[in-house]
Design a protein around this motif. Structure first.
Motif, PDB file in Angstrom:
ATOM      1  N   UNK A  10       0.782  -1.229   0.000  1.00 18.14           N
ATOM      2  CA  UNK A  10       0.000   0.000   0.000  1.00 18.14           C
ATOM      3  C   UNK A  10       0.814   1.279   0.000  1.00 18.14           C
ATOM      4  N   UNK A  11       2.136   1.190   0.058  1.00 18.14           N
ATOM      5  CA  UNK A  11       2.953   2.404   0.080  1.00 18.14           C
ATOM      6  C   UNK A  11       3.139   2.946  -1.326  1.00 18.14           C
ATOM      7  N   UNK A  12       3.525   4.203  -1.395  1.00 17.76           N
ATOM      8  CA  UNK A  12       3.816   4.852  -2.687  1.00 17.76           C
ATOM      9  C   UNK A  12       5.233   5.412  -2.640  1.00 17.76           C
ATOM     10  N   UNK A  69       7.310  -0.293  -4.115  1.00 17.22           N
ATOM     11  CA  UNK A  69       8.475  -1.076  -3.710  1.00 17.22           C
ATOM     12  C   UNK A  69       9.031  -0.656  -2.354  1.00 17.22           C
ATOM     13  N   UNK A  70       8.521   0.427  -1.774  1.00 18.91           N
ATOM     14  CA  UNK A  70       8.895   0.797  -0.418  1.00 18.91           C
ATOM     15  C   UNK A  70       7.987   0.142   0.625  1.00 18.91           C
ATOM     16  N   UNK A  71       6.997  -0.606   0.171  1.00 15.58           N
ATOM     17  CA  UNK A  71       6.015  -1.192   1.086  1.00 15.58           C
ATOM     18  C   UNK A  71       6.633  -2.104   2.146  1.00 15.58           C
ATOM     19  N   UNK A  72       7.636  -2.946   1.826  1.00 13.47           N
ATOM     20  CA  UNK A  72       8.199  -3.790   2.888  1.00 13.47           C
ATOM     21  C   UNK A  72       8.807  -3.001   4.041  1.00 13.47           C
ATOM     22  N   UNK A  73       9.120  -1.715   3.803  1.00 14.11           N
ATOM     23  CA  UNK A  73       9.790  -0.909   4.804  1.00 14.11           C
ATOM     24  C   UNK A  73       8.907   0.192   5.389  1.00 14.11           C
ATOM     25  N   UNK A  74       7.795   0.513   4.718  1.00 10.93           N
ATOM     26  CA  UNK A  74       6.986   1.645   5.156  1.00 10.93           C
ATOM     27  C   UNK A  74       5.502   1.326   5.297  1.00 10.93           C
ATOM     28  N   UNK A  75       5.048   0.188   4.830  1.00 19.65           N
ATOM     29  CA  UNK A  75       3.641  -0.187   4.916  1.00 19.65           C
ATOM     30  C   UNK A  75       3.467  -1.272   5.984  1.00 19.65           C
ATOM     31  N   UNK A  76       2.593  -1.045   6.947  1.00 18.68           N
ATOM     32  CA  UNK A  76       2.439  -1.967   8.074  1.00 18.68           C
ATOM     33  C   UNK A  76       1.968  -3.353   7.630  1.00 18.68           C
ATOM     34  N   UNK A  77       1.003  -3.384   6.728  1.00 21.13           N
ATOM     35  CA  UNK A  77       0.469  -4.675   6.274  1.00 21.13           C
ATOM     36  C   UNK A  77       1.546  -5.490   5.585  1.00 21.13           C
ATOM     37  N   UNK A  78       2.290  -4.863   4.693  1.00 16.58           N
ATOM     38  CA  UNK A  78       3.325  -5.576   3.945  1.00 16.58           C
ATOM     39  C   UNK A  78       4.443  -6.041   4.874  1.00 16.58           C
ATOM     40  N   UNK A  79       4.814  -5.202   5.831  1.00 19.88           N
ATOM     41  CA  UNK A  79       5.869  -5.586   6.771  1.00 19.88           C
ATOM     42  C   UNK A  79       5.459  -6.821   7.565  1.00 19.88           C
ATOM     43  N   UNK A  80       4.224  -6.855   8.043  1.00 21.91           N
ATOM     44  CA  UNK A  80       3.782  -8.028   8.803  1.00 21.91           C
ATOM     45  C   UNK A  80       3.674  -9.262   7.914  1.00 21.91           C
ATOM     46  N   UNK A  81       3.158  -9.084   6.706  1.00 22.34           N
ATOM     47  CA  UNK A  81       3.024 -10.208   5.774  1.00 22.34           C
ATOM     48  C   UNK A  81       4.395 -10.816   5.462  1.00 22.34           C
ATOM     49  N   UNK A  82       5.365  -9.972   5.174  1.00 21.35           N
ATOM     50  CA  UNK A  82       6.713 -10.457   4.872  1.00 21.35           C
ATOM     51  C   UNK A  82       7.327 -11.188   6.068  1.00 21.35           C
ATOM     52  N   UNK A  83       7.105 -10.649   7.258  1.00 18.24           N
ATOM     53  CA  UNK A  83       7.655 -11.279   8.449  1.00 18.24           C
ATOM     54  C   UNK A  83       7.039 -12.666   8.665  1.00 18.24           C
ATOM     55  N   UNK A  84       5.744 -12.771   8.402  1.00 20.41           N
ATOM     56  CA  UNK A  84       5.086 -14.082   8.521  1.00 20.41           C
ATOM     57  C   UNK A  84       5.678 -15.090   7.543  1.00 20.41           C
ATOM     58  N   UNK A  85       5.815 -14.675   6.297  1.00 17.56           N
ATOM     59  CA  UNK A  85       6.321 -15.587   5.271  1.00 17.56           C
ATOM     60  C   UNK A  85       7.750 -16.014   5.597  1.00 17.56           C
ATOM     61  N   UNK A  86       8.581 -15.054   5.964  1.00 11.86           N
ATOM     62  CA  UNK A  86       9.966 -15.379   6.310  1.00 11.86           C
ATOM     63  C   UNK A  86      10.027 -16.319   7.512  1.00 11.86           C
ATOM     64  N   UNK A  87       9.165 -16.088   8.503  1.00 11.96           N
ATOM     65  CA  UNK A  87       9.174 -16.938   9.696  1.00 11.96           C
ATOM     66  C   UNK A  87       8.775 -18.370   9.358  1.00 11.96           C
TER      67      UNK A  87
END
Length: 375
Positions: free
Chosen positions: A259-261, A264-282
Motif C-alpha cells: 500500500x505504500x507509494x 516497492x517501499x512497502x516492505x519498509x513503510x507499509x504496516x500490512x506488507x511488513x507483517x506479511x513479509x515477516x510471517x512468510x519469512x518466519x
C-alpha cells in the motif's frame, strides 16, 4: 606427553580472552532485550539529550527531575502523545531508556579495560588484535547510531524511523555474532575456519558435509533476514494490525498489501506488507531449520548436532511465541520473550554453522607410510 609450557600458557590465555568475549556477548544480548522492552513500553524518547559522560548520573534531586521533565515536555512525543503525563509516569519511562543507555556504556568499559590489560600483558595474539579493534569500532558506531535513531523521533513526528531502528538492530546483531564467533574460535581452535577434507559424512570437505555447511549458512542468513524484518514490524507497530492467524483477516493475502507509494517501499513503510513479509519469512525459516535439523541429526558431528537440537527447539518456541504475541495484541511480556528468543535461535544457528566448519585431521603425505612389500 604434556604440552610445552608456552603452548599451555597460550591456551590458558585463549580461554581467558574467550570468557571475556562471552561476557561481552551476554551484555550485548541483555542490551538487545532491554532495548526491545524500551521500545515496547514507549520509553525510547524519554531522554531528549545525549550526554555520554554527564548522562551517567541520573537525576538525584527534585530540581533535577523537574529539569529533565521540562526538557521532555518540549518534545513532540509529550505534546502529541503524552500530554498531561505526571512526573511519576515520566520516571517510569525514563528508567527504561536510562538502563538501555547505561548497558551500552557498561559494554564499552567491559571491553576497553580488559583489552588494555591483555594488550599490556601480551596475552592477545597479534592476529586477533585487528578483529578486536574492529569490534571496538563497531561498538562505538552503535552508540552513535542509537542516538541518530532517537533524534529521528524528536523532530515533528514522535516516532523513530523504522530504517534507523532496523539499522541499529542490525549493527547490534553483527557485533554479537562477530564477538561470539571469535570466542568460539578461541575455545575450539581449528573449528569454524571452513577448511575441509576427509571422507566422513560429517566432514565439511565431503559431499554431504559440504552440503550441511552450505545449508547451515543459508538457514543462518534466513534467520538474520527474518530478525531484521522484525525490526520493521516493530518500527511500524505492524503487530497491532491483522491479529489473526494463519489468515490475515478473512483471507490468506490481505487486500491492502503493497500500500505504500511507490509500491516497492512497502516492505519498509507499509504496516500490512511488513507483517506479511515477516510471517512468510518466519514460516520459511521454521521449515528450513526443521529440515536442516533432520539432516544434522543423521550426519553431523556431535557438537554440531547439539547446536542443531537447540536451534530446532528455539525455532518452534519462536513460532509459538510469535503467534501468541500476535493473537493477544502484542502484550509486553510475550513480545519481549519473542525478541529474546530470536537471539537464542540466531545463536544456535551460528553455533551449528561454526561447528560444521571443523577442520579434519590432515592425511599423511604420500610416500611416507609403511614401505610396500615387494616380491
Amino acid at each position: 606427553m604434556p604440552s610445552p609450557p608456552l603452548q599451555s600458557e597460550s591456551r590458558r590465555h585463549a580461554r581467558i580472552i574467550a570468557a571475556w568475549l562471552l561476557l561481552g556477548c551476554a551484555l550485548v544480548a541483555a542490551t538487545l532485550v532491554v532495548g526491545g522492552v524500551t521500545r515496547l513500553t514507549g520509553s525510547g524518547l524519554s531522554m531528549v539529550d545525549w550526554e555520554p559522560v554527564s548522562g551517567v548520573v541520573p537525576p538525584l534531586s527534585a530540581e533535577e527531575w523537574e529539569r529533565e521533565f521540562a526538557a521532555y515536555r518540549d518534545s513532540p512525543e509529550y505534546r502529541l502523545v503524552n500530554r498531561g503525563m505526571s512526573l511519576a509516569e515520566f520516571k517510569r519511562i525514563f528508567w527504561f531508556e536510562y538502563a538501555h543507555r547505561m548497558l551500552g556504556r557498561v559494554i564499552g568499559l567491559v571491553f576497553i579495560i580488559p583489552f588494555a590489560v591483555f594488550l599490556l600483558r601480551r596475552m592477545i595474539p597479534r592476529s586477533l588484535i585487528p578483529r578486536l579493534l574492529l569490534l571496538f569500532a563497531l561498538g562505538g558506531a552503535q552508540g552513535l547510531l542509537g542516538w541518530w535513531m532517537v533524534r529521528s523521533g524528536l523532530v515533528d513526528i514522535p516516532r523513530v524511523s523504522p530504517y534507523r531502528l532496523t539499522a541499529h538492530l542490525a549493527l547490534a546483531v553483527l557485533v554479537y555474532a562477530l564477538t561470539l564467533w571469535t570466542a568460539l574460535s578461541l575455545l575450539r581452535p581449528g573449528v569454524g575456519d571452513g577448511v575441509g577434507g576427509g571422507a566422513g559424512d560429517g566432514d565439511p570437505g565431503s559431499g554431504r558435509g559440504a552440503g550441511l555447511r552450505r545449508g547451515s549458512a543459508v538457514v543462518l542468513g534466513l534467520a538474520a533476514l527474518t530478525l531484521l524484518s522484525g525490526g520493521f514490524v516493530a518500527g511500524l507497530d505492524a503487530g497491532l494490525i491483522y491479529n489473526t492467524f494463519p489468515k490475515m483477516g478473512n483471507g490468506w493475502i490481505p487486500p491492502d498489501l503493497f500500500g505504500a507509494t511507490p509500491w516497492w517501499l512497502s516492505p519498509f513503510e507499509d504496516r500490512t506488507t511488513a507483517q506479511f513479509n515477516h510471517r512468510i519469512l518466519a514460516i520459511v525459516l521454521l521449515a528450513g531449520v526443521t529440515a536442516h535439523w533432520w539432516a544434522c541429526a543423521r550426519r553431523a558431528p556431535a557438537p554440531a548436532r547439539t547446536w542443531a537440537h537447540a536451534g530446532f527447539a528455539a525455532a518452534w518456541a519462536q513460532a509459538a511465541l510469535g503467534v501468541a504475541t500476535l493473537l493477544l495484541f502484542v502484550p509486553i511480556s510475550l513480545a519481549a520473550l519473542h525478541q529474546a528468543n530470536a537471539l537464542v535461535l540466531f545463536t544456535a544457528l551460528l553455533g551449528v554453522t561454526f561447528e560444521l566448519g571443523a577442520k579434519p585431521p590432515r592425511a599423511a603425505p604420500r610416500g611416507r607410510g609403511r614401505p610396500r612389500r615387494t616380491r
